[in-house]
Design a protein around this motif. Structure first.
Motif, mmCIF file in Angstrom:
data_model
loop_
_atom_site.group_PDB
_atom_site.id
_atom_site.type_symbol
_atom_site.label_atom_id
_atom_site.label_comp_id
_atom_site.label_asym_id
_atom_site.label_seq_id
_atom_site.Cartn_x
_atom_site.Cartn_y
_atom_site.Cartn_z
ATOM 1 N N THR A 47 0.835 -1.208 0.000
ATOM 2 C CA THR A 47 0.000 0.000 0.000
ATOM 3 C C THR A 47 0.869 1.256 0.000
ATOM 4 O O THR A 47 0.583 2.209 -0.729
ATOM 5 C CB THR A 47 -0.953 -0.006 1.214
ATOM 6 O OG1 THR A 47 -1.747 -1.201 1.165
ATOM 7 C CG2 THR A 47 -1.863 1.210 1.204
ATOM 8 N N VAL A 48 1.923 1.257 0.791
ATOM 9 C CA VAL A 48 2.840 2.402 0.822
ATOM 10 C C VAL A 48 3.514 2.581 -0.536
ATOM 11 O O VAL A 48 3.584 3.697 -1.070
ATOM 12 C CB VAL A 48 3.895 2.230 1.949
ATOM 13 C CG1 VAL A 48 5.019 3.247 1.819
ATOM 14 C CG2 VAL A 48 3.236 2.340 3.320
ATOM 15 N N GLU A 49 3.998 1.498 -1.110
ATOM 16 C CA GLU A 49 4.659 1.588 -2.421
ATOM 17 C C GLU A 49 3.682 2.035 -3.500
ATOM 18 O O GLU A 49 4.030 2.831 -4.378
ATOM 19 C CB GLU A 49 5.302 0.251 -2.794
ATOM 20 C CG GLU A 49 6.524 -0.084 -1.969
ATOM 21 C CD GLU A 49 7.589 1.005 -1.994
ATOM 22 O OE1 GLU A 49 7.944 1.477 -3.100
ATOM 23 O OE2 GLU A 49 8.053 1.412 -0.913
ATOM 24 N N ALA A 50 2.460 1.531 -3.443
ATOM 25 C CA ALA A 50 1.440 1.947 -4.410
ATOM 26 C C ALA A 50 1.107 3.426 -4.234
ATOM 27 O O ALA A 50 0.806 4.124 -5.212
ATOM 28 C CB ALA A 50 0.187 1.087 -4.258
ATOM 29 N N HIS A 95 0.566 13.770 3.034
ATOM 30 C CA HIS A 95 0.057 12.409 3.184
ATOM 31 C C HIS A 95 1.132 11.375 2.863
ATOM 32 O O HIS A 95 1.342 10.436 3.634
ATOM 33 C CB HIS A 95 -1.164 12.223 2.282
ATOM 34 C CG HIS A 95 -1.681 10.821 2.248
ATOM 35 N ND1 HIS A 95 -2.157 10.163 3.356
ATOM 36 C CD2 HIS A 95 -1.799 9.941 1.216
ATOM 37 C CE1 HIS A 95 -2.549 8.943 3.014
ATOM 38 N NE2 HIS A 95 -2.326 8.791 1.722
ATOM 39 N N THR A 96 1.811 11.536 1.747
ATOM 40 C CA THR A 96 2.814 10.539 1.378
ATOM 41 C C THR A 96 4.025 10.582 2.303
ATOM 42 O O THR A 96 4.655 9.548 2.535
ATOM 43 C CB THR A 96 3.256 10.695 -0.094
ATOM 44 O OG1 THR A 96 3.674 12.033 -0.317
ATOM 45 C CG2 THR A 96 2.136 10.337 -1.044
ATOM 46 N N ALA A 97 4.335 11.750 2.849
ATOM 47 C CA ALA A 97 5.440 11.834 3.811
ATOM 48 C C ALA A 97 5.109 11.047 5.077
ATOM 49 O O ALA A 97 6.006 10.504 5.727
ATOM 50 C CB ALA A 97 5.730 13.292 4.150
ATOM 51 N N GLN A 98 3.834 10.961 5.420
ATOM 52 C CA GLN A 98 3.413 10.244 6.627
ATOM 53 C C GLN A 98 3.194 8.752 6.375
ATOM 54 O O GLN A 98 3.165 7.967 7.320
ATOM 55 C CB GLN A 98 2.104 10.834 7.152
ATOM 56 C CG GLN A 98 2.212 12.237 7.662
ATOM 57 C CD GLN A 98 0.851 12.804 8.044
ATOM 58 O OE1 GLN A 98 -0.192 12.230 7.763
ATOM 59 N NE2 GLN A 98 0.878 13.956 8.706
ATOM 60 N N GLY A 99 3.032 8.361 5.131
ATOM 61 C CA GLY A 99 2.641 6.992 4.801
ATOM 62 C C GLY A 99 3.501 5.914 5.421
ATOM 63 O O GLY A 99 2.995 4.914 5.937
ATOM 64 N N GLU A 100 4.811 6.097 5.385
ATOM 65 C CA GLU A 100 5.705 5.070 5.912
ATOM 66 C C GLU A 100 5.701 4.987 7.433
ATOM 67 O O GLU A 100 6.256 4.044 8.003
ATOM 68 C CB GLU A 100 7.123 5.294 5.392
ATOM 69 C CG GLU A 100 7.249 4.991 3.917
ATOM 70 C CD GLU A 100 8.677 5.117 3.407
ATOM 71 O OE1 GLU A 100 9.575 5.498 4.185
ATOM 72 O OE2 GLU A 100 8.875 4.825 2.226
ATOM 73 N N ASP A 101 5.067 5.953 8.092
ATOM 74 C CA ASP A 101 5.021 5.937 9.560
ATOM 75 C C ASP A 101 4.280 4.712 10.104
ATOM 76 O O ASP A 101 4.481 4.330 11.267
ATOM 77 C CB ASP A 101 4.342 7.202 10.097
ATOM 78 C CG ASP A 101 5.154 8.466 9.837
ATOM 79 O OD1 ASP A 101 6.310 8.361 9.386
ATOM 80 O OD2 ASP A 101 4.616 9.559 10.083
ATOM 81 N N ILE A 102 3.429 4.099 9.291
ATOM 82 C CA ILE A 102 2.672 2.938 9.757
ATOM 83 C C ILE A 102 3.520 1.665 9.781
ATOM 84 O O ILE A 102 3.239 0.734 10.532
ATOM 85 C CB ILE A 102 1.381 2.724 8.917
ATOM 86 C CG1 ILE A 102 0.425 1.741 9.609
ATOM 87 C CG2 ILE A 102 1.720 2.253 7.503
ATOM 88 C CD1 ILE A 102 -0.097 2.190 10.936
ATOM 89 N N VAL A 103 4.595 1.630 8.984
ATOM 90 C CA VAL A 103 5.374 0.396 8.838
ATOM 91 C C VAL A 103 5.941 -0.117 10.163
ATOM 92 O O VAL A 103 5.791 -1.307 10.473
ATOM 93 C CB VAL A 103 6.470 0.562 7.757
ATOM 94 C CG1 VAL A 103 7.379 -0.660 7.696
ATOM 95 C CG2 VAL A 103 5.827 0.820 6.387
ATOM 96 N N PRO A 104 6.586 0.713 10.995
ATOM 97 C CA PRO A 104 7.074 0.167 12.276
ATOM 98 C C PRO A 104 5.957 -0.402 13.154
ATOM 99 O O PRO A 104 6.170 -1.369 13.884
ATOM 100 C CB PRO A 104 7.738 1.371 12.957
ATOM 101 C CG PRO A 104 8.006 2.348 11.868
ATOM 102 C CD PRO A 104 6.963 2.106 10.817
#
Length: 175
Positions: free
Chosen positions: A60-63, A80-89
């Motif tokens: 989802t992040v990559e998409a 929004h995209t700057a925050q997207g990877e925050d969910i991964v950890p």
């Protein structure tokens, strides 16, 4: 890689699954951490769910990154995209917690089998106090991870919904 499905950007489809499944998995992990009876039955579905949610979140992040490159630049989208990877950890933490709970469930299951087979609790069975302590630690961890993952998800989703909808609808019907 092409991140579309049936002509739609894959991000807009997958994000709904992540938004729904993350809090549901979090809630399930709280329940099975705190309730040994539920843990006996639900540890495997929770483990599978966490094992599926992590790669789903990563895709989802990559998409989302793929989609960002295909829409006009806008500050709200960049937020929004700057925050997207925050969910991964947090998704990793959910998986680690699910593995820990599954491991504890298997320890409990082995101790119950030995007690049934031997007619005793045996020397290898965890004491009642130790079982309560492990359950408490797992429950606190589940509460912290559930709160963190859900709050992070809400923050990211709110930024995404603003990027899509802010200024694109009227407060009054357009009849």
């Amino acid at each position: 890689m092409d991140y579309t499905f049936a002509g739609l950007p894959l991000h807009v489809l997958l994000v709904h699954a992540v938004v729904v499944l993350t809090p549901l998995l979090s809630l399930l992990l709280i329940v099975i951490a705190a309730w040994p009876g539920a843990r006996r039955v639900l540890w495997l579905p929770a483990l599978v769910g966490a094992a599926v949610l992590l790669p789903l979140g990563l895709v989802t992040v990559e998409a989302g990154k793929w989609l960002e490159q295909r829409v006009p630049p806008a500050p709200l989208i960049q937020v929004h995209t700057a925050q997207g990877e925050d969910i991964v950890p947090w998704l990793v933490a959910l998986l680690v917690l699910a593995v820990a709970i599954a491991g504890w469930a298997l320890v409990e299951q082995t101790a119950r089998r030995r007690a049934t087979d031997d007619g005793t609790t045996g020397g290898a069975a965890p004491s009642r106090g130790f079982r309560i302590a492990v359950g408490a630690v797992l429950t606190v961890a589940a509460l912290v991870i559930a709160a963190g993952s859900t709050l992070t998800l809400v923050r990211i989703a709110e930024a995404g919904s603003r990027a899509v909808w802010e200024g694109s609808f009227s407060d009054e019907p357009l009849d």
